[in-house]
Design a protein around this motif. Sequence first.
Motif, PDB file in Angstrom:
ATOM      1  N   UNK A 191      31.325  87.439 -29.816  1.00 27.68           N
ATOM      2  CA  UNK A 191      31.600  88.105 -28.902  1.00 27.68           C
ATOM      3  C   UNK A 191      31.880  89.829 -29.699  1.00 27.68           C
ATOM      4  N   UNK A 192      31.378  90.588 -29.693  1.00 28.07           N
ATOM      5  CA  UNK A 192      31.332  92.563 -30.424  1.00 28.07           C
ATOM      6  C   UNK A 192      32.851  92.892 -29.100  1.00 28.07           C
ATOM      7  N   UNK A 193      33.757  93.509 -30.410  1.00 30.61           N
ATOM      8  CA  UNK A 193      34.774  94.033 -29.591  1.00 30.61           C
ATOM      9  C   UNK A 193      34.635  95.480 -29.978  1.00 30.61           C
ATOM     10  N   UNK A 194      34.554  96.353 -29.614  1.00 32.56           N
ATOM     11  CA  UNK A 194      35.015  98.012 -30.504  1.00 32.56           C
ATOM     12  C   UNK A 194      36.123  98.905 -31.075  1.00 32.56           C
ATOM     13  N   UNK A 195      36.663  99.513 -31.464  1.00 34.31           N
ATOM     14  CA  UNK A 195      37.944  99.722 -32.520  1.00 34.31           C
ATOM     15  C   UNK A 195      37.441 100.777 -32.890  1.00 34.31           C
ATOM     16  N   UNK A 196      38.958 101.918 -33.111  1.00 39.71           N
ATOM     17  CA  UNK A 196      38.350 103.440 -33.405  1.00 39.71           C
ATOM     18  C   UNK A 196      39.199 102.885 -34.719  1.00 39.71           C
ATOM     19  N   UNK A 197      38.637 102.973 -35.810  1.00 39.51           N
ATOM     20  CA  UNK A 197      38.675 102.959 -36.723  1.00 39.51           C
ATOM     21  C   UNK A 197      38.561 102.172 -38.142  1.00 39.51           C
ATOM     22  N   UNK A 198      38.874 101.607 -39.134  1.00 43.41           N
ATOM     23  CA  UNK A 198      38.273 101.263 -40.486  1.00 43.41           C
ATOM     24  C   UNK A 198      39.167  99.716 -40.400  1.00 43.41           C
ATOM     25  N   UNK A 199      38.934  98.828 -41.361  1.00 44.01           N
ATOM     26  CA  UNK A 199      39.723  97.927 -41.777  1.00 44.01           C
ATOM     27  C   UNK A 199      40.583  97.693 -42.477  1.00 44.01           C
ATOM     28  N   UNK A 200      42.019  97.489 -41.282  1.00 40.83           N
ATOM     29  CA  UNK A 200      43.270  98.222 -41.976  1.00 40.83           C
ATOM     30  C   UNK A 200      44.576  99.086 -41.180  1.00 40.83           C
ATOM     31  N   UNK A 201      43.166  99.338 -40.086  1.00 42.27           N
ATOM     32  CA  UNK A 201      43.601 100.262 -38.897  1.00 42.27           C
ATOM     33  C   UNK A 201      44.324  99.773 -38.194  1.00 42.27           C
ATOM     34  N   UNK A 202      45.431  99.872 -38.144  1.00 46.46           N
ATOM     35  CA  UNK A 202      46.612  99.111 -36.799  1.00 46.46           C
ATOM     36  C   UNK A 202      45.362  98.746 -35.451  1.00 46.46           C
ATOM     37  N   UNK A 203      44.451  99.615 -35.036  1.00 47.58           N
ATOM     38  CA  UNK A 203      43.221  99.192 -34.125  1.00 47.58           C
ATOM     39  C   UNK A 203      42.958  98.012 -34.463  1.00 47.58           C
ATOM     40  N   UNK A 204      42.073  98.136 -35.832  1.00 50.03           N
ATOM     41  CA  UNK A 204      41.678  96.649 -36.627  1.00 50.03           C
ATOM     42  C   UNK A 204      42.876  95.052 -36.630  1.00 50.03           C
ATOM     43  N   UNK A 205      43.731  95.909 -36.823  1.00 48.87           N
ATOM     44  CA  UNK A 205      44.834  94.607 -36.696  1.00 48.87           C
ATOM     45  C   UNK A 205      44.988  94.216 -35.432  1.00 48.87           C
TER      46      UNK A 205
END
Length: 361
Positions: free
Chosen positions: A91-105
């Motif tokens: 499964x692929x989940x999109x988020x805005x940012x890069x590794x370490x961004x709050x959205x990634x967390x």
Amino acid sequence: MTDLEKARLIINEADKEMAQLFEKRMDAARIIGEYKKEHGLPVEDVGREETIIERNSAYVENEEYRSYYVNFLQSAIELSKKLQHRIFDGMRVAYSGVEGAFANIVTKRVFPDAKAVACSDFAAAYNAVVNGDCDCALLPIENSYNGDVGNVMDLAFFGSLYVTGVYEAEIVQNLLAVKGASVGDIKTVISHPQALGQCATYIEKHGFEAVEAVNTAVAAKEVARMGRVDIAAIGSEEAAEQFGLVKLESHINQSSQNTTRFAVFSRTPRMSNENKHFIMLFTVNNTAGSLGKAVSIIGEYGINLRALKSRPTKELVWDYYFYAEGEGNINSARAKEMIEKLENYCNYLKILGSYEKEVRV
């Protein structure tokens, strides 16, 4: 036949029946897992598990056996979740940012089995789902201190995706800098506008110049790249670890109860009688009292509006759309009757999505 032989025969027969029922249960768990994946719902649902155990354990009449049956149910639930986790693999989940961004967390917390796909901004993450590159997107919609994320609300209004879940996460902002820097060295801070707003008092107190970045992790990456002791980023502890920065000060956000609400956007709406919350978007006719009448109709049908906010449509000057969050089952027959009445006063009305409850992660 001895009593021992009779007992073993009963166990064999019971095991055969349970094997068939086990397959039946796992088939149902697979269907649920596929539904969750399609609608952007996580595997874990603690509330549902507690309900199953409380309800089903009551079927056991012998109180001596009941606690053992609870263990049996817990084991069955864990096996069901293991199967569903396998379904979520890929499964692929999109988020805005890069590794370490709050959205990634937060994405990793909600969908631990899925691949978190980094996107350059909110629109790119949203469109990754629209185009079919990702199964769903996790985007912030509101911060408890700094307010709405207008860009995401606009995407929701003009776009085709639906909200299938809302998650609340604590946001701790930290001052991040290169090794060897001190707070006294810092002259400029870089971060996302939301983070800068959350830390406005701290920034003003220290006389820092604030510079906007696409997101907090990108800011941390840029500070690491420049290697200057006079420039810091505002972001997560994970971002500091990701880019080799040090945390000069923690919890620099103004509010100690700093939380952000994230919504899951999916191509398919979640239609369920168990849903107790919904989000609705609408515009009203340009006649006197239209908005008041629309709000009045919602109240007449016993819907509690938790929030009602306006945003410019950007299509006409001083033309607005309204974002409403309500408590109630929007899929019920009574709610559909309400929507029919609302349409008499609305130029446009869209049920953005419904969900069972807001989950803290």
